[in-house]
Design a protein around this motif. Sequence first.
Motif, mmCIF file in Angstrom:
data_model
loop_
_atom_site.group_PDB
_atom_site.id
_atom_site.type_symbol
_atom_site.label_atom_id
_atom_site.label_comp_id
_atom_site.label_asym_id
_atom_site.label_seq_id
_atom_site.Cartn_x
_atom_site.Cartn_y
_atom_site.Cartn_z
ATOM 1 N N MET A 269 -7.085 4.468 -14.033
ATOM 2 C CA MET A 269 -5.655 4.345 -14.339
ATOM 3 C C MET A 269 -4.837 4.104 -13.084
ATOM 4 S SD MET A 269 -5.317 7.570 -16.914
ATOM 5 C CE MET A 269 -4.058 7.077 -18.033
ATOM 6 N N SER A 270 -3.757 3.359 -13.280
ATOM 7 C CA SER A 270 -2.810 3.196 -12.176
ATOM 8 C C SER A 270 -1.956 4.455 -12.103
ATOM 9 C CB SER A 270 -1.932 1.970 -12.420
ATOM 10 O OG SER A 270 -1.044 2.219 -13.493
ATOM 11 N N PRO A 271 -1.323 4.699 -10.989
ATOM 12 C CA PRO A 271 -0.455 5.883 -10.890
ATOM 13 C C PRO A 271 0.658 5.894 -11.936
ATOM 14 C CG PRO A 271 -0.910 5.031 -8.711
ATOM 15 C CD PRO A 271 -1.469 4.038 -9.694
ATOM 16 N N SER A 272 1.212 4.741 -12.277
ATOM 17 C CA SER A 272 2.280 4.719 -13.278
ATOM 18 C C SER A 272 1.736 5.077 -14.662
ATOM 19 C CB SER A 272 2.990 3.367 -13.302
ATOM 20 O OG SER A 272 2.105 2.347 -13.687
ATOM 21 N N GLN A 273 0.497 4.640 -14.982
ATOM 22 C CA GLN A 273 -0.132 5.024 -16.250
ATOM 23 C C GLN A 273 -0.395 6.528 -16.284
ATOM 24 O OE1 GLN A 273 -3.507 2.402 -15.951
ATOM 25 N NE2 GLN A 273 -2.724 1.061 -17.578
ATOM 26 N N ARG A 274 -0.861 7.075 -15.176
ATOM 27 C CA ARG A 274 -1.075 8.525 -15.092
ATOM 28 C C ARG A 274 0.242 9.263 -15.312
ATOM 29 N NH1 ARG A 274 -3.169 9.428 -9.521
ATOM 30 N NH2 ARG A 274 -2.660 11.590 -9.985
ATOM 31 N N ARG A 275 1.277 8.758 -14.632
ATOM 32 C CA ARG A 275 2.587 9.401 -14.721
ATOM 33 C C ARG A 275 3.103 9.381 -16.164
ATOM 34 N NH1 ARG A 275 6.029 6.170 -11.678
ATOM 35 N NH2 ARG A 275 6.957 5.417 -13.575
ATOM 36 N N GLN A 276 2.933 8.264 -16.882
ATOM 37 C CA GLN A 276 3.386 8.168 -18.265
ATOM 38 C C GLN A 276 2.664 9.181 -19.156
ATOM 39 O OE1 GLN A 276 2.639 4.015 -19.079
ATOM 40 N NE2 GLN A 276 4.841 3.568 -19.104
ATOM 41 N N ARG A 277 1.361 9.274 -19.015
ATOM 42 C CA ARG A 277 0.586 10.217 -19.825
ATOM 43 C C ARG A 277 0.942 11.661 -19.481
ATOM 44 N NH1 ARG A 277 -3.788 8.756 -23.222
ATOM 45 N NH2 ARG A 277 -4.045 6.535 -23.169
ATOM 46 N N LEU A 278 1.107 11.938 -18.202
ATOM 47 C CA LEU A 278 1.471 13.300 -17.788
ATOM 48 C C LEU A 278 2.884 13.642 -18.225
ATOM 49 C CD1 LEU A 278 -0.211 13.298 -14.282
ATOM 50 C CD2 LEU A 278 -0.889 14.668 -16.269
ATOM 51 N N MET B 252 0.812 -1.192 0.000
ATOM 52 C CA MET B 252 0.000 0.000 0.000
ATOM 53 C C MET B 252 0.862 1.266 0.000
ATOM 54 S SD MET B 252 -3.066 0.414 -0.274
ATOM 55 C CE MET B 252 -4.454 1.338 0.011
ATOM 56 N N ALA B 253 1.998 1.236 0.683
ATOM 57 C CA ALA B 253 2.886 2.396 0.733
ATOM 58 C C ALA B 253 3.437 2.700 -0.661
ATOM 59 C CB ALA B 253 4.017 2.164 1.717
ATOM 60 N N TRP B 254 3.695 1.621 -1.415
ATOM 61 C CA TRP B 254 4.201 1.814 -2.771
ATOM 62 C C TRP B 254 3.160 2.541 -3.620
ATOM 63 C CZ3 TRP B 254 2.086 -0.198 -7.283
ATOM 64 C CH2 TRP B 254 2.834 0.026 -8.431
ATOM 65 N N TRP B 255 1.899 2.138 -3.501
ATOM 66 C CA TRP B 255 0.794 2.755 -4.255
ATOM 67 C C TRP B 255 0.680 4.233 -3.919
ATOM 68 C CZ3 TRP B 255 -2.156 0.888 -8.134
ATOM 69 C CH2 TRP B 255 -3.284 1.628 -8.492
ATOM 70 N N ARG B 256 0.816 4.546 -2.636
ATOM 71 C CA ARG B 256 0.727 5.939 -2.195
ATOM 72 C C ARG B 256 1.895 6.752 -2.756
ATOM 73 N NH1 ARG B 256 0.958 6.404 3.772
ATOM 74 N NH2 ARG B 256 0.009 4.388 3.531
ATOM 75 N N LEU B 257 3.086 6.161 -2.743
ATOM 76 C CA LEU B 257 4.273 6.836 -3.277
ATOM 77 C C LEU B 257 4.106 7.083 -4.782
ATOM 78 C CD1 LEU B 257 7.124 7.909 -2.752
ATOM 79 C CD2 LEU B 257 7.967 5.625 -3.292
ATOM 80 N N GLU B 258 3.647 6.074 -5.522
ATOM 81 C CA GLU B 258 3.390 6.227 -6.960
ATOM 82 C C GLU B 258 2.343 7.308 -7.216
ATOM 83 O OE1 GLU B 258 4.263 4.789 -10.091
ATOM 84 O OE2 GLU B 258 6.042 4.147 -9.019
ATOM 85 N N SER B 259 1.329 7.328 -6.410
ATOM 86 C CA SER B 259 0.266 8.316 -6.544
ATOM 87 C C SER B 259 0.802 9.722 -6.301
ATOM 88 C CB SER B 259 -0.861 7.988 -5.567
ATOM 89 O OG SER B 259 -1.938 8.847 -5.778
ATOM 90 N N GLU B 260 1.676 9.852 -5.299
ATOM 91 C CA GLU B 260 2.270 11.167 -5.012
ATOM 92 C C GLU B 260 3.160 11.631 -6.165
ATOM 93 O OE1 GLU B 260 5.375 12.912 -1.811
ATOM 94 O OE2 GLU B 260 3.750 11.699 -0.964
ATOM 95 N N VAL B 261 3.926 10.713 -6.746
ATOM 96 C CA VAL B 261 4.786 11.048 -7.892
ATOM 97 C C VAL B 261 3.912 11.481 -9.081
ATOM 98 C CG1 VAL B 261 6.368 10.077 -9.603
ATOM 99 C CG2 VAL B 261 6.733 9.618 -7.185
ATOM 100 N N ALA B 262 2.820 10.780 -9.315
ATOM 101 C CA ALA B 262 1.914 11.141 -10.408
ATOM 102 C C ALA B 262 1.317 12.526 -10.173
ATOM 103 C CB ALA B 262 0.808 10.096 -10.544
ATOM 104 N N ASN B 263 1.006 12.852 -8.928
ATOM 105 C CA ASN B 263 0.487 14.185 -8.608
ATOM 106 C C ASN B 263 1.522 15.264 -8.896
ATOM 107 O OD1 ASN B 263 -1.985 13.174 -7.848
ATOM 108 N ND2 ASN B 263 -1.481 13.066 -5.668
ATOM 109 N N ARG B 264 2.786 14.960 -8.648
ATOM 110 C CA ARG B 264 3.851 15.936 -8.955
ATOM 111 C C ARG B 264 3.980 16.135 -10.469
ATOM 112 N NH1 ARG B 264 8.371 14.282 -4.503
ATOM 113 N NH2 ARG B 264 7.277 15.165 -2.732
ATOM 114 N N TYR B 265 3.864 15.039 -11.209
ATOM 115 C CA TYR B 265 3.887 15.147 -12.661
ATOM 116 C C TYR B 265 2.724 16.006 -13.143
ATOM 117 C CZ TYR B 265 7.616 11.836 -13.827
ATOM 118 O OH TYR B 265 8.829 11.232 -13.997
ATOM 119 N N SER B 266 1.580 15.809 -12.520
ATOM 120 C CA SER B 266 0.399 16.592 -12.868
ATOM 121 C C SER B 266 0.645 18.076 -12.602
ATOM 122 C CB SER B 266 -0.809 16.100 -12.066
ATOM 123 O OG SER B 266 -1.936 16.879 -12.360
#
Length: 190
Positions: free
Chosen positions: A55-64, A1-15
């Motif tokens: 979308m998963s956070p990594s998919q969001r991050r790729q698109r962003l 779960m911590a990994w998911w949160r970290l990925e989500s935070e990285v995707a938010n920064r990309y956003s």
Amino acid sequence: MAWWRLESEVANRYSETARVLREQVHAIGPHPATQSLIELADEEMRTVTQREQEMSPSQRRQRLDLAADSLRKALDMGRKLEAIVPRYNTLGTMREKIRWQPDAKALSTLSTGLQNEFLTLGKMLDQGNVSEADAKIETFASRLISAWEANERARSAASLRSDLSRLDRKSTRLNSSHLVISYAVFCLKK
């Protein structure tokens, strides 16, 4: 779960990065050369917003990341255009202000050539060929200045011909004799 949160935070920064870049591109203003890059980025950002839950956070991050890359390119091109377009516009104004000598056929051909070259430069800028256009603008500026000088020489020659045709031969001879006599009197006074 911590990994998911970290990925989500990285995707938010990309956003956030994409949003800031979009604002910077918007501040420069629209240009036909950057429009397709901006539209691509906007589409990617819309897709992420609309399908965020799917979308998963990594998919969001790729698109962003794709959106941010497009926006960086648009921003870079926009800055280059911001530097070159005023020079292009100034040269266009100069070209329009030249009053071409109507009876000079060579100058007419030169005027048409400059018009075509100017339009080609405009197309290059609209297509985003900034580096190529920058070099050609310098060449165009040199040619425009040379054309202006040639036109001014033709204009002054035409003016001189017109002035000379107005004088009659007798007054020209008298004026010429008067100069010689004046010089002779000047020499005698010394």
